[in-house]
Design an enzyme around this catalytic site. Structure first.
Site, PDB file in Angstrom:
ATOM      1  N   LYS A  42       0.884  -1.184   0.101  1.00  0.00           N
ATOM      2  CA  LYS A  42      -0.087   0.002   0.079  1.00  0.00           C
ATOM      3  C   LYS A  42       0.862   1.240  -0.126  1.00  0.00           C
ATOM      4  O   LYS A  42       0.471   2.231  -0.476  1.00  0.00           O
ATOM      5  CB  LYS A  42      -1.114   0.093   1.300  1.00  0.00           C
ATOM      6  CG  LYS A  42      -1.886  -1.031   1.307  1.00  0.00           C
ATOM      7  CD  LYS A  42      -2.624  -0.859   2.686  1.00  0.00           C
ATOM      8  CE  LYS A  42      -3.430  -2.147   2.955  1.00  0.00           C
ATOM      9  NZ  LYS A  42      -4.107  -2.254   4.153  1.00  0.00           N
ATOM     10  N   GLY A  43       2.025   1.072   0.589  1.00  0.00           N
ATOM     11  CA  GLY A  43       2.975   2.384   0.631  1.00  0.00           C
ATOM     12  C   GLY A  43       3.189   3.234  -0.458  1.00  0.00           C
ATOM     13  O   GLY A  43       3.274   4.463  -0.241  1.00  0.00           O
ATOM     14  N   GLU A  98       7.954   2.016  -6.051  1.00  0.00           N
ATOM     15  CA  GLU A  98       7.848   1.645  -4.711  1.00  0.00           C
ATOM     16  C   GLU A  98       8.087   2.865  -3.734  1.00  0.00           C
ATOM     17  O   GLU A  98       8.691   3.666  -4.266  1.00  0.00           O
ATOM     18  CB  GLU A  98       9.057   0.582  -4.428  1.00  0.00           C
ATOM     19  CG  GLU A  98       9.381  -0.123  -2.910  1.00  0.00           C
ATOM     20  CD  GLU A  98       8.186  -0.735  -2.382  1.00  0.00           C
ATOM     21  OE1 GLU A  98       7.130  -0.276  -2.301  1.00  0.00           O
ATOM     22  OE2 GLU A  98       8.413  -2.031  -2.327  1.00  0.00           O
ATOM     23  N   ASP A  99       7.626   2.801  -2.478  1.00  0.00           N
ATOM     24  CA  ASP A  99       7.919   3.831  -1.532  1.00  0.00           C
ATOM     25  C   ASP A  99       8.919   4.025  -0.936  1.00  0.00           C
ATOM     26  O   ASP A  99       9.746   5.108  -1.073  1.00  0.00           O
ATOM     27  CB  ASP A  99       6.797   3.748  -0.595  1.00  0.00           C
ATOM     28  CG  ASP A  99       6.737   2.801   0.401  1.00  0.00           C
ATOM     29  OD1 ASP A  99       7.483   1.642   0.005  1.00  0.00           O
ATOM     30  OD2 ASP A  99       6.140   2.310   1.453  1.00  0.00           O
ATOM     31  N   ASP A 102      14.718  -0.211   1.469  1.00  0.00           N
ATOM     32  CA  ASP A 102      15.639  -0.346   2.516  1.00  0.00           C
ATOM     33  C   ASP A 102      16.552  -1.707   2.643  1.00  0.00           C
ATOM     34  O   ASP A 102      17.408  -1.720   1.787  1.00  0.00           O
ATOM     35  CB  ASP A 102      14.954  -0.317   3.698  1.00  0.00           C
ATOM     36  CG  ASP A 102      13.665  -0.981   4.173  1.00  0.00           C
ATOM     37  OD1 ASP A 102      13.553  -1.843   3.200  1.00  0.00           O
ATOM     38  OD2 ASP A 102      13.140  -0.523   4.933  1.00  0.00           O
ATOM     39  N   LYS A 130      17.111   4.005   1.487  1.00  0.00           N
ATOM     40  CA  LYS A 130      17.882   3.907   2.820  1.00  0.00           C
ATOM     41  C   LYS A 130      19.088   2.770   2.643  1.00  0.00           C
ATOM     42  O   LYS A 130      18.900   1.703   2.785  1.00  0.00           O
ATOM     43  CB  LYS A 130      17.164   2.990   3.868  1.00  0.00           C
ATOM     44  CG  LYS A 130      16.292   4.170   4.901  1.00  0.00           C
ATOM     45  CD  LYS A 130      15.766   3.422   5.908  1.00  0.00           C
ATOM     46  CE  LYS A 130      14.807   4.095   6.441  1.00  0.00           C
ATOM     47  NZ  LYS A 130      14.078   3.397   7.612  1.00  0.00           N
ATOM     48  N   VAL A 152      10.471   6.298   9.081  1.00  0.00           N
ATOM     49  CA  VAL A 152       9.929   7.412   8.357  1.00  0.00           C
ATOM     50  C   VAL A 152       8.584   6.836   8.053  1.00  0.00           C
ATOM     51  O   VAL A 152       8.171   5.871   7.864  1.00  0.00           O
ATOM     52  CB  VAL A 152      10.509   7.996   7.055  1.00  0.00           C
ATOM     53  CG1 VAL A 152      12.040   8.389   7.717  1.00  0.00           C
ATOM     54  CG2 VAL A 152      11.005   6.773   6.299  1.00  0.00           C
TER      55      VAL A 152
END
Length: 178
Positions: A42-43, A98-99, A102, A130, A152
């Site tokens: 969902k991000g 993608e949000d 990482d 990240k 975040v």
């Protein structure tokens, strides 16, 4: 909600400017190609909505939902496909939106899985990167902002399904998720 934010990391204005820049670059790179933008739910839904409006070349969109976090703050390493793509990917130029990138484990899994479906090309666009958390050798082809190893939220990113609707990216106070 705003009382849970330690600091604003990226303002609404900075987000808008970066999305416009990414949209212009993607438009140049995908001119004359068969662009399919895939949002990882969902991000990335907020980022995807803004990004697709900033792209000026013809494109199709689809959504997939995967889970590797559950309700925790760290990836479990096990990727579960909750909703797969609805469209045949054969000969398409895929852009995974993608949000945040990482550890890279989930996105690496998705990319490898989609490569098996006959795509012409696959690239990755992430709003946030990240790099110090990376556990696999994976880089985004398009990246908005490099962020420190802090928790975040906002602009689609959540903690326990909250904070997605903040219009900026902020650092969540550790007392909220500890």
């Amino acid at each position: 909600m705003t009382n849970d934010i330690l600091k604003v990391l990226i303002s609404q204005q900075e987000l808008h400017k970066k999305v416009e820049e990414l949209g212009a670059q993607i438009s140049r790179d995908y001119a004359g190609k068969n662009l399919m933008m895939v949002s990882v739910l969902k991000g990335s839904v907020v980022f995807m909505a803004d990004l697709m409006r900033a792209v000026t070349v013809p494109c199709e969109i689809d959504f997939m939902s995967v889970s590797s976090y559950g309700h925790g703050v760290k990836t479990s390493g096990v990727v579960k496909i909750v909703k797969d793509l609805d469209i045949d990917l054969k000969n398409r130029d895929l852009l995974i939106v993608e949000d945040i990138l990482d550890s890279g484990m989930t996105l690496n899994y998705i990319k490898n899985m989609l490569e098996q479906r006959g795509t012409r090309s696959i690239k990755i666009c992430t709003l946030l990167d990240k790099p110090e958390r990376r556990q696999v050798d994976l880089q985004a082809d398009y990246s908005g902002f490099s962020v420190p190893d802090e928790f975040v939220v906002g602009y689609g990113l959540d903690f326990a399904e909250r904070y997605r609707n903040l219009p900026y990216v902020g650092v969540l106070k550790p007392s909220v998720y500890s």
